[in-house]
Each structure stands twice: as structure tokens, then as C-alpha cells.
Design a protein around this motif. Structure first.
Motif, short mmCIF file in Angstrom:
data_model
loop_
_atom_site.label_atom_id
_atom_site.label_comp_id
_atom_site.label_asym_id
_atom_site.label_seq_id
_atom_site.Cartn_x
_atom_site.Cartn_y
_atom_site.Cartn_z
N LEU A 1 15.62 -39.83 27.09
CA LEU A 1 16.24 -38.99 28.90
C LEU A 1 17.48 -38.37 28.53
O LEU A 1 17.28 -37.67 28.82
N SER A 2 18.42 -38.86 27.44
CA SER A 2 19.77 -38.29 27.33
C SER A 2 19.30 -36.69 27.55
O SER A 2 20.72 -36.05 27.05
N ARG B 1 19.31 -29.62 20.59
CA ARG B 1 20.44 -30.00 21.64
C ARG B 1 22.71 -30.13 20.98
O ARG B 1 23.29 -29.85 21.41
N LYS C 1 17.00 -34.57 27.70
CA LYS C 1 16.13 -33.71 28.41
C LYS C 1 15.67 -32.99 28.66
O LYS C 1 15.69 -31.05 28.80
N ASP D 1 20.52 -24.85 24.90
CA ASP D 1 19.80 -24.90 26.30
C ASP D 1 18.45 -24.43 26.61
O ASP D 1 17.54 -24.24 27.51
N GLU E 1 12.33 -31.28 29.51
CA GLU E 1 11.37 -30.59 30.99
C GLU E 1 10.82 -31.64 31.58
O GLU E 1 10.21 -32.05 32.10
#
Length: 255
Positions: A221-222, A195, A224, A202, A226
């Protein structure tokens, strides 16, 4: 259709010359090389379809180890020409699933040319499939997931977080299945590294995990991810989750 072939074999061999001539007559662009790693690595814009004429299998065994490893890193299709015994020896170094086609000597060059058309067509179909990188330090898990997914997807495997970073520096993928718990560089740490880099920020990532507790989920969680896919889920359920993800991506694209 990309009718390009890298023909590997002794350049002065009568059979290699005959094969090259026949392939060209059937519309192929033929690039020739000796079974030499350095020579092949220096070929620019190499074809991804390899056809290898085996004239001394014992001398070429290390070369086939290189090809096995290369096929994990990049998109190459490997076909071989040899005696039945030579082909069996090659399978011990590469395994049958790495070989797109095997032709026994003596080979009819016209039939070979027609067969290579089918190899190229199959490779074109394969290259249209979505690309998934599986990252796990468990070799058995890697092979199992590859077996489950290979019918629908192109599957690449690496056995550590840093190997994944290295792979992604040279290759693009549509999805990463990332083991949550790995030694040295954990799954969450790998995702954090991905990230932080524009080239990989992405790429969709799903965790492969035996941990579904709230604390583990909240930890990343931050970043992200899938989904969280449990390693214990049945193959059909894992495949369905991945199918659903790509189907949703397709829908979003056209909304």
C-alpha cells in the motif's frame, strides 16, 4: 512526418541501389547498412523504420532473431523484401506481427516507395499511442495481454523483474503492468526498486495478480500502485481499467 528509413541489404546490389534512389526521390532520408548487428548498433540516431532486402535468407536468419529481440526492446518497424519462401522463413523467426509490411520479389520500386509512405504513416500513428510495459514470468500471459492491448497501445514485454529494470534504464513508458508473484525478484520488490530511483519513481504501476486478499494489498500500500488487476478478469474488463486510468490522467492534466 518523419520520413527516415534504414535500408538494410548488400550495398553493391543493383536492386538495393535502385530502391534507395527511388525512396530518396519520394522524399525519404535513407540510411544504408549491411545486415550486420555491430554495424547497425553503431549507427547514431537510427531511423526506427527498417526496410530489409533479403538476398540470402539462410545467412540472415540470425540477423532476424536479433531484429525480433530488438523490436521488443525499442520502437522499430520492420518491412522486408524477398521471395514468398524467404518471407515465410522470416516469419518462423520473427512472427507475422513483427513485420509491418512484406514485399515479394520482383518488386516495382515506385510501388514500393508509395507503400513505404503508408508504412511510415502507420508507424507515426503507432508511436502516438501510450506505452505499456508488461512484466510477467509467464510467456503465455505476456503474449495474451499483448494481443489484448496492442490495438490501442504500444506494448512491450519482459519476463522478469530485473529485465524490467534494465528495459526502463533505456526506455520510457506510461504504465507498467507488473506480475505480483515472480521468482527471484517479486512484483512488490520490483515496485520498491522503481520507487527508490528518481528516474522511475513516478511511473504508474498496476499489479497483475491472482491474489486479491487484504494481506497482499496491505503489503504494498505504501508504494502506491494504481490498481490490482486480476489475471482472471475478462479482456474487456482489463482494457476498460487501463482506458479509464489514462482518461483520468488526461482529465487531471487539464484541471
Amino acid at each position: 512526418m518523419d520520413k527516415r528509413v534504414l535500408l538494410i541489404g548488400g550495398g553493391k546490389s543493383f536492386m538495393v541501389t535502385s530502391i534507395s534512389k527511388e525512396l530518396k526521390e519520394q522524399g525519404f532520408e535513407v540510411v544504408q547498412a549491411a545486415p550486420d548487428v555491430t554495424e547497425i548498433e553503431h549507427i547514431e540516431n537510427r531511423p526506427n523504420v527498417y526496410l530489409i532486402y533479403v538476398d540470402d535468407v539462410d545467412e540472415m536468419m540470425e540477423f532476424f532473431v536479433y531484429l525480433r529481440d530488438k523490436s521488443v526492446e525499442t520502437d522499430i518497424s520492420i518491412s522486408v523484401i524477398g521471395s514468398p519462401d524467404e518471407i515465410e522463413k522470416i516469419y518462423t523467426k520473427t512472427s507475422k506481427d513483427k513485420i509491418a509490411a512484406a514485399f515479394e520479389r520482383p518488386v516495382n520500386v515506385k510501388e514500393l516507395g508509395r507503400a513505404m509512405l503508408k508504412v511510415v504513416e502507420a508507424e507515426e500513428v503507432r508511436l502516438q499511442k501510450k506505452r505499456i510495459l508488461v512484466v510477467d514470468d509467464d510467456g503465455t500471459m505476456l503474449r495474451t495481454i499483448k494481443e489484448w492491448l496492442s490495438e490501442k497501445y504500444q506494448v512491450f514485454m519482459v519476463n522478469s523483474g530485473m529485465a524490467a529494470i534494465t528495459f526502463l534504464a533505456k526506455n520510457e513508458v506510461d504504465l507498467i503492468l507488473l506480475d505480483y508473484e515472480m521468482p527471484v525478484t517479486t512484483g512488490p520488490k520490483v515496485l520498491e526498486m522503481l520507487r527508490s530511483e528518481p528516474a522511475t519513481s513516478d511511473i504508474p504501476v498496476m499489479f497483475l495478480t491472482v491474489k486479491s486478499d487484504k494481506e497482499s494489498v496491505m503489503q504494498v500500500l505504501s508504494l502506491k500502485p494504481e490498481k490490482y488487476l486480476l489475471k482472471t478478469m475478462p479482456p474487456a474488463e482489463l482494457i476498460a481499467n487501463i482506458d479509464e486510468f489514462f482518461e483520468n490522467q488526461k482529465i487531471k492534466k487539464y484541471m
